[in-house]
Design an enzyme around this catalytic site. Structure first.
Site, PDB file in Angstrom:
ATOM      1  N   ARG A   1     -10.746  21.100  -5.137  1.00 31.83           N
ATOM      2  CA  ARG A   1     -10.929  21.012  -3.690  1.00 31.83           C
ATOM      3  C   ARG A   1      -9.754  20.346  -2.990  1.00 31.83           C
ATOM      4  O   ARG A   1      -9.553  20.545  -1.798  1.00 31.83           O
ATOM      5  CB  ARG A   1     -12.266  20.348  -3.364  1.00 31.83           C
ATOM      6  CG  ARG A   1     -13.446  21.252  -3.757  1.00 31.83           C
ATOM      7  CD  ARG A   1     -14.793  20.637  -3.470  1.00 31.83           C
ATOM      8  NE  ARG A   1     -15.001  19.349  -4.065  1.00 31.83           N
ATOM      9  CZ  ARG A   1     -15.527  19.139  -5.282  1.00 31.83           C
ATOM     10  NH1 ARG A   1     -15.911  20.147  -6.028  1.00 31.83           N
ATOM     11  NH2 ARG A   1     -15.682  17.920  -5.740  1.00 31.83           N
TER      12      ARG A   1
ATOM     13  N   GLU B   1     -17.510   7.786 -15.152  1.00 28.58           N
ATOM     14  CA  GLU B   1     -18.771   7.090 -15.406  1.00 28.58           C
ATOM     15  C   GLU B   1     -19.476   7.668 -16.624  1.00 28.58           C
ATOM     16  O   GLU B   1     -20.232   6.993 -17.311  1.00 28.58           O
ATOM     17  CB  GLU B   1     -19.762   7.212 -14.245  1.00 28.58           C
ATOM     18  CG  GLU B   1     -19.313   7.121 -12.830  1.00 28.58           C
ATOM     19  CD  GLU B   1     -18.517   8.281 -12.285  1.00 28.58           C
ATOM     20  OE1 GLU B   1     -19.071   9.234 -11.738  1.00 28.58           O
ATOM     21  OE2 GLU B   1     -17.282   8.214 -12.380  1.00 28.58           O
TER      22      GLU B   1
END
Length: 172
Positions: free
Chosen positions: A58, A95
């Protein structure tokens, strides 16, 4: 323009508990897309840069049109195996695991002033990895520009020492 109204929120994507901010609805509205690009350029007035870098995928959608309008070069940062020439890599922790980014080793010259552009600042992991790739090549990161920022995830903390800009804040 109220950009938030042009962004679709998809609950539980890509996994339960995530409220995904989907910019494809903004991109599909030509006027909103153009105004979003203009807003990104406007917030960077006074920032001197030579080249725009956009992380896959993006970052391409915002960085490339910004580079055309500002007449600056555009450099893609990609996932491994997508660039055809010699690359340098940077592996970083997420994460939920590990990821890797690559850039052509000749894409940034020593001393280039680089602006990193992406759609979203969340935890800051990808943005920090992009900074480290640029710096490995001798470039100077003069700013990071995001269309959206999930302020509650504190991504700016990971980018301490860098100028960070965002158009649309999300507080939750």
């Amino acid at each position: 323009m109220d950009f938030k109204s042009k962004i679709r929120v998809v609950e539980d994507f890509p996994k339960a508990g995530i409220s995904f901010k989907d910019i494809t609805t903004l991109l599909a509205d030509g006027q909103a897309y153009a105004q979003a690009i203009d807003a990104c350029i406007k917030m960077l007035e006074g920032v001197e840069y030579d080249v725009i870098v956009g992380p896959e995928a993006r970052g391409f959608l915002l960085g490339a049109p910004m580079s055309v309008l500002t007449k600056k070069g555009f450099v893609p940062i990609r996932k491994p195996g997508k660039l055809p020439y010699e690359t340098i890599k940077h592996q970083y922790e997420l994460e939920y695991g590990v990821d890797t980014l690559e850039v052509h080793k000749d894409a940034i010259k020593a001393g280039d002033r680089v602006l990193i552009v992406d759609d979203l600042l969340a935890t800051g992991g990808t943005a920090k990895a992009a900074c480290e790739l640029i710096e490995k090549l001798g470039g100077e990161v003069v700013g990071l520009a995001f269309l959206m920022e999930l302020e509650f995830l504190n991504g700016r903390e990971k980018l301490e020492g860098y100028e960070v800009f965002s158009v649309i804040p999300f507080e939750s």
